[in-house]
Motif scaffolding. Structure first.
Motif, PDB file in Angstrom:
ATOM      1  N   LEU A 105       0.698  -1.064  -0.131  1.00 37.57           N
ATOM      2  CA  LEU A 105      -0.127   0.243   0.152  1.00 37.57           C
ATOM      3  C   LEU A 105       0.764   1.786   0.167  1.00 37.57           C
ATOM      4  CD1 LEU A 105      -2.666  -0.685   2.278  1.00 37.57           C
ATOM      5  CD2 LEU A 105      -2.897  -0.269  -0.707  1.00 37.57           C
ATOM      6  N   GLN A 106       1.889   1.352   1.187  1.00 40.12           N
ATOM      7  CA  GLN A 106       3.267   2.271   1.140  1.00 40.12           C
ATOM      8  C   GLN A 106       3.339   2.835  -0.644  1.00 40.12           C
ATOM      9  OE1 GLN A 106       6.704   3.132   3.926  1.00 40.12           O
ATOM     10  NE2 GLN A 106       7.183   2.375   1.793  1.00 40.12           N
ATOM     11  N   THR A 107       3.243   1.671  -1.390  1.00 42.31           N
ATOM     12  CA  THR A 107       3.810   2.366  -2.489  1.00 42.31           C
ATOM     13  C   THR A 107       3.303   2.394  -3.757  1.00 42.31           C
ATOM     14  OG1 THR A 107       3.350  -0.278  -3.875  1.00 42.31           O
ATOM     15  CG2 THR A 107       5.285   0.554  -2.985  1.00 42.31           C
ATOM     16  N   GLU A 108       1.535   2.817  -2.609  1.00 38.85           N
ATOM     17  CA  GLU A 108       0.225   3.268  -4.053  1.00 38.85           C
ATOM     18  C   GLU A 108       0.035   5.184  -3.302  1.00 38.85           C
ATOM     19  OE1 GLU A 108      -0.499   2.200  -6.685  1.00 38.85           O
ATOM     20  OE2 GLU A 108       0.393   0.504  -6.608  1.00 38.85           O
ATOM     21  N   ALA A 109       0.257   5.250  -1.928  1.00 41.59           N
ATOM     22  CA  ALA A 109       0.861   5.963  -1.438  1.00 41.59           C
ATOM     23  C   ALA A 109       0.832   7.381  -2.324  1.00 41.59           C
ATOM     24  CB  ALA A 109       0.486   6.567   0.242  1.00 41.59           C
ATOM     25  N   GLY A 112       3.200  12.905   0.489  1.00 41.91           N
ATOM     26  CA  GLY A 112       3.183  13.738   1.471  1.00 41.91           C
ATOM     27  C   GLY A 112       1.806  13.601   1.757  1.00 41.91           C
ATOM     28  N   GLY A 113       0.610  12.166   1.442  1.00 36.88           N
ATOM     29  CA  GLY A 113      -0.198  11.681   2.015  1.00 36.88           C
ATOM     30  C   GLY A 113      -0.070  10.304   2.379  1.00 36.88           C
ATOM     31  N   VAL A 114      -1.143   9.912   2.390  1.00 34.92           N
ATOM     32  CA  VAL A 114      -1.467   8.637   3.549  1.00 34.92           C
ATOM     33  C   VAL A 114      -2.977   7.810   3.416  1.00 34.92           C
ATOM     34  CG1 VAL A 114      -2.043   7.523   6.124  1.00 34.92           C
ATOM     35  CG2 VAL A 114      -1.111   9.607   5.655  1.00 34.92           C
ATOM     36  N   MET A 115      -2.170   6.669   3.145  1.00 36.00           N
ATOM     37  CA  MET A 115      -3.272   5.377   2.383  1.00 36.00           C
ATOM     38  C   MET A 115      -3.023   4.041   3.076  1.00 36.00           C
ATOM     39  SD  MET A 115      -4.283   4.570  -0.940  1.00 36.00           S
ATOM     40  CE  MET A 115      -3.809   5.025  -1.957  1.00 36.00           C
ATOM     41  N   ILE A 116      -4.017   4.312   3.550  1.00 32.45           N
ATOM     42  CA  ILE A 116      -5.109   2.957   4.311  1.00 32.45           C
ATOM     43  C   ILE A 116      -5.969   1.476   3.976  1.00 32.45           C
ATOM     44  CG2 ILE A 116      -4.520   4.513   6.304  1.00 32.45           C
ATOM     45  CD1 ILE A 116      -7.471   4.668   6.410  1.00 32.45           C
ATOM     46  N   SER A 117      -5.539   0.583   4.182  1.00 31.97           N
ATOM     47  CA  SER A 117      -6.418  -0.009   3.760  1.00 31.97           C
ATOM     48  C   SER A 117      -8.109  -0.223   4.381  1.00 31.97           C
ATOM     49  CB  SER A 117      -6.073  -1.586   4.554  1.00 31.97           C
ATOM     50  OG  SER A 117      -6.092  -1.781   5.947  1.00 31.97           O
ATOM     51  N   GLU A 118      -9.223  -0.988   3.748  1.00 30.36           N
ATOM     52  CA  GLU A 118     -10.442  -1.075   3.765  1.00 30.36           C
ATOM     53  C   GLU A 118     -10.356  -1.150   5.503  1.00 30.36           C
ATOM     54  OE1 GLU A 118     -14.657  -1.458   1.901  1.00 30.36           O
ATOM     55  OE2 GLU A 118     -12.786  -2.569   1.388  1.00 30.36           O
ATOM     56  N   ASN A 142       2.145 -10.025  -5.483  1.00 31.02           N
ATOM     57  CA  ASN A 142       2.152 -10.817  -4.192  1.00 31.02           C
ATOM     58  C   ASN A 142       1.304 -11.319  -3.854  1.00 31.02           C
ATOM     59  OD1 ASN A 142       5.098 -12.156  -5.490  1.00 31.02           O
ATOM     60  ND2 ASN A 142       5.721 -10.497  -4.220  1.00 31.02           N
ATOM     61  N   LEU A 143       0.207 -10.765  -3.975  1.00 28.96           N
ATOM     62  CA  LEU A 143      -1.203 -11.185  -2.799  1.00 28.96           C
ATOM     63  C   LEU A 143      -2.247 -11.286  -4.293  1.00 28.96           C
ATOM     64  CD1 LEU A 143      -0.994  -7.760  -0.837  1.00 28.96           C
ATOM     65  CD2 LEU A 143      -0.099  -9.786  -0.343  1.00 28.96           C
ATOM     66  N   ALA A 144      -2.842 -12.695  -3.068  1.00 33.73           N
ATOM     67  CA  ALA A 144      -4.131 -13.110  -3.977  1.00 33.73           C
ATOM     68  C   ALA A 144      -5.257 -12.093  -3.952  1.00 33.73           C
ATOM     69  CB  ALA A 144      -3.860 -14.809  -3.623  1.00 33.73           C
ATOM     70  N   LEU A 145      -5.391 -11.424  -3.131  1.00 34.42           N
ATOM     71  CA  LEU A 145      -7.230 -11.017  -3.286  1.00 34.42           C
ATOM     72  C   LEU A 145      -7.052  -9.511  -3.529  1.00 34.42           C
ATOM     73  CD1 LEU A 145      -8.663 -12.850  -0.661  1.00 34.42           C
ATOM     74  CD2 LEU A 145      -8.951 -13.177  -3.353  1.00 34.42           C
ATOM     75  N   PRO A 146      -7.237  -8.212  -4.451  1.00 30.60           N
ATOM     76  CA  PRO A 146      -7.281  -7.130  -4.144  1.00 30.60           C
ATOM     77  C   PRO A 146      -7.471  -6.690  -3.116  1.00 30.60           C
ATOM     78  CG  PRO A 146      -9.200  -7.652  -5.351  1.00 30.60           C
ATOM     79  CD  PRO A 146      -8.259  -9.175  -5.058  1.00 30.60           C
ATOM     80  N   VAL A 147      -6.490  -5.674  -2.712  1.00 34.37           N
ATOM     81  CA  VAL A 147      -7.317  -4.803  -1.351  1.00 34.37           C
ATOM     82  C   VAL A 147      -7.676  -3.415  -1.826  1.00 34.37           C
ATOM     83  CG1 VAL A 147      -5.245  -2.854   0.438  1.00 34.37           C
ATOM     84  CG2 VAL A 147      -5.160  -5.968  -0.147  1.00 34.37           C
ATOM     85  N   ASN A 148      -8.911  -2.754  -1.110  1.00 32.35           N
ATOM     86  CA  ASN A 148      -9.169  -1.255  -1.024  1.00 32.35           C
ATOM     87  C   ASN A 148      -8.645  -0.945  -0.391  1.00 32.35           C
ATOM     88  OD1 ASN A 148     -11.487  -2.419  -3.058  1.00 32.35           O
ATOM     89  ND2 ASN A 148     -13.043  -2.897  -1.143  1.00 32.35           N
ATOM     90  N   GLY A 149      -8.145   0.799  -1.247  1.00 29.79           N
ATOM     91  CA  GLY A 149      -7.501   1.545  -0.155  1.00 29.79           C
ATOM     92  C   GLY A 149      -7.889   2.891  -0.190  1.00 29.79           C
TER      93      GLY A 149
END
Length: 217
Positions: A105-109, A112-118, A142-149
């Motif tokens: 998730l950090q690579t998608e943040a 200057g901001g914050v990314m968190i999971s659902e 490497n994650l089987a299921l998608p993650v909502n950010g």
């Protein structure tokens, strides 16, 4: 997790300056603020940190305070991410699926901001969750299921970055032969591409018509 944006290029340009930025973060802002809210520094990784907190609110409060403090900093920008999960630690390293998800998730943040999971967002009270906007669904490595950010940026930075964000132009999809049916399919595909890309962070998406004029953003 926290990671310094542009650290590698900063090291190449001026190693002493880059090291000084890391020390400034470590000694004057990030680590003191984390510890003040009960955070435990689990790992330092040159330009990054893994920090565990006793509560989700403590983690988000720390992240938002740090990012707000850095809004006007000329050199330091961080990508920060948070997730909820168990951590296993031994004398050699730290482990856990939660750490892997946070790292991705950090690579998608946004810088200057914050990314968190659902999952984490569900645990936040309205005071903290209100400022987070849907950033879309991510197929993380490497994650089987998608993650909502869900992402958050300081309001002042959001206004500044509105004109600084890189842009992606989605041109009309072409087809052969150009029948009414294929043209409608192409228009639908362009709309879907714009919608999908707009849910990602850090870019401004523009749909263009055949004459390259802006149609929608």
């Amino acid at each position: 997790m926290a990671d310094l944006v542009g650290y590698t290029s900063a090291m190449e340009a001026d190693q002493s300056l880059a090291i000084g930025l890391i020390r400034e973060l470590r000694d004057k802002l990030l680590e003191p603020e984390a510890v003040r809210r009960g955070g435990e520094i689990l790992k330092r990784m040159g330009d990054g940190w893994i920090i565990a907190f006793p509560s989700v609110s403590a983690a988000i409060e720390t992240a938002q305070f740090v990012q707000l403090s850095l809004v006007d900093h000329e050199k330091i920008r961080l990508r920060m991410a948070a997730h909820l999960g168990e951590i296993v630690q031994d004398e050699a390293d730290i482990y856990g699926a939660g750490i892997d998800i946070t790292a991705r998730l950090q690579t998608e943040a946004p810088p200057g901001g914050v990314m968190i999971s659902e999952d984490l967002r569900r645990q936040l009270d309205k005071k903290f969750s209100a400022g987070f906007s849907d950033a879309g669904t991510f197929d993380l490595k490497n994650l089987a299921l998608p993650v909502n950010g869900f992402q958050w940026r300081p309001a002042t930075q959001r206004e500044i970055e509105h004109t600084e964000l890189p842009s992606i132009a989605v041109e009309p999809v072409t087809s052969a032969p150009e029948t009414r049916e294929t043209l409608e399919v192409c228009a639908d595909l362009q709309e879907q591409l714009v919608h999908s890309l707009s849910r990602r962070t850090g870019v401004r998406v523009i749909a263009t018509d055949s004459t390259s004029e802006t149609k929608a953003t």
